[in-house]
Design a protein around this motif. Structure first.
Motif, PDB file in Angstrom:
ATOM      1  N   SER A 196       3.646   8.835   5.214  1.00 48.73           N
ATOM      2  CA  SER A 196       2.858   8.154   4.422  1.00 48.73           C
ATOM      3  C   SER A 196       3.597   7.256   3.379  1.00 48.73           C
ATOM      4  N   THR A 204       0.528   3.198   1.096  1.00 51.63           N
ATOM      5  CA  THR A 204      -0.789   4.268   1.645  1.00 51.63           C
ATOM      6  C   THR A 204      -1.034   5.621   0.952  1.00 51.63           C
ATOM      7  N   LEU A 219      -3.570   6.321  -3.520  1.00 47.61           N
ATOM      8  CA  LEU A 219      -4.175   7.389  -4.482  1.00 47.61           C
ATOM      9  C   LEU A 219      -3.570   9.174  -4.031  1.00 47.61           C
ATOM     10  N   LEU A 220      -2.713   9.441  -2.754  1.00 46.57           N
ATOM     11  CA  LEU A 220      -2.428  11.497  -2.911  1.00 46.57           C
ATOM     12  C   LEU A 220      -1.856  10.904  -4.334  1.00 46.57           C
ATOM     13  N   THR A 236      -3.581  10.977  -7.304  1.00 47.06           N
ATOM     14  CA  THR A 236      -4.685  12.489  -7.879  1.00 47.06           C
ATOM     15  C   THR A 236      -4.135  13.642  -8.420  1.00 47.06           C
ATOM     16  N   ASP A 256     -12.129  10.428  -9.330  1.00 45.75           N
ATOM     17  CA  ASP A 256     -12.068   9.933  -8.232  1.00 45.75           C
ATOM     18  C   ASP A 256     -11.781   9.062  -8.021  1.00 45.75           C
ATOM     19  N   ILE A 257     -10.795   8.498  -8.030  1.00 45.55           N
ATOM     20  CA  ILE A 257     -10.443   6.863  -7.904  1.00 45.55           C
ATOM     21  C   ILE A 257     -10.446   6.596  -6.321  1.00 45.55           C
ATOM     22  N   GLU A 258     -10.546   6.796  -5.744  1.00 45.55           N
ATOM     23  CA  GLU A 258     -10.557   6.573  -4.531  1.00 45.55           C
ATOM     24  C   GLU A 258     -11.771   5.333  -4.137  1.00 45.55           C
ATOM     25  N   VAL A 259     -12.759   5.311  -5.571  1.00 47.76           N
ATOM     26  CA  VAL A 259     -14.378   5.048  -5.925  1.00 47.76           C
ATOM     27  C   VAL A 259     -14.053   3.720  -6.519  1.00 47.76           C
ATOM     28  N   ARG A 270      -6.803  -0.754 -10.600  1.00 40.40           N
ATOM     29  CA  ARG A 270      -6.328  -1.064  -9.299  1.00 40.40           C
ATOM     30  C   ARG A 270      -6.350  -2.522  -8.600  1.00 40.40           C
ATOM     31  N   GLU A 316      -6.461  -2.229  -2.249  1.00 36.78           N
ATOM     32  CA  GLU A 316      -6.763  -1.245  -1.644  1.00 36.78           C
ATOM     33  C   GLU A 316      -5.237   0.312  -1.952  1.00 36.78           C
ATOM     34  N   ASP A 317      -4.177  -0.376  -2.144  1.00 34.55           N
ATOM     35  CA  ASP A 317      -2.691   0.555  -1.969  1.00 34.55           C
ATOM     36  C   ASP A 317      -1.644   0.374  -3.255  1.00 34.55           C
TER      37      ASP A 317
END
Length: 186
Positions: free
Chosen positions: A19, A117, A120-121, A124, A130-133, A153, A156-157
């Motif tokens: 990753s 990639t 996000l991990l 968090t 939830d920063i993914e949303v 943001r 996406e990455d």
């Protein structure tokens, strides 16, 4: 000028295993806190050279200026250091007809770019929501562990953290620990 005092200058964390993750100090920039009546946002946009987003959490970029709406009457503005004087002059002229507050916070904050990639991990590990949303092209003020940050943001990455200089090493240390976990697949 400010670049000489950036506490994280030249530092980078790079994980290129399964990753990919890259964490680095952002380039030196001019930063402003803008407070103005939203009904007068179009006038402020003229002085700024960039539209002010209408939605809280919205980000607008134009002419090398990025504006993030943090609250009902509050925007966070990032621009190149070369644009600082022009922005200040534009708002000084605007002040004669439109009450507002434009505060240069360039010396107070530094930027950290988190990309890959595994971004996000890594984030968090210290952000409670939830920063993914979180949509691309949005931002917010939040906590990173115990430090207040502004999180944008950009893709996406790819994320950008704006943090007070006095908390920069703390945030950097947590990101460094998270990158080790990513590298070890923990």
């Amino acid at each position: 000028m400010l670049h000489e005092h950036h506490p994280l200058i030249g530092k980078e964390i790079a994980v290129r295993k399964i990753s990919p993750l890259s964490i680095r100090a952002a380039a030196d920039e001019a930063r402003f806190s803008l407070r103005i009546d939203p009904a007068r946002a179009a006038l402020a946009a003229g002085a700024l050279g960039c539209a002010l987003p209408g939605k809280i959490g919205g980000v607008a970029s134009s002419n090398g200026v990025t504006a993030l709406r943090l609250g009902p009457d509050e925007w966070y503005v990032v621009a190149s250091p070369a644009q600082r004087a022009a922005i200040e002059a534009g708002f000084a002229e605007l002040y004669a007809t439109t009450p507002h507050s434009l505060v240069d916070i360039s010396d107070r904050e530094v930027g950290i770019e988190v990309e890959g990639t595994a971004a996000l991990l890594a984030l968090t590990s210290a952000i409670a929501f939830d920063i993914e949303v979180m949509p691309v092209g949005s931002g917010c003020r939040t906590l990173f562990d115990k430090a207040q940050i502004v999180l944008i943001r950009e893709a996406e990455d790819r994320f950008r953290i704006e943090v007070w200089r006095s908390f920069a090493y703390h945030v950097w240390g947590i990101l460094q620990a998270a990158s080790r976990e990513v590298a070890l697949d923990i």
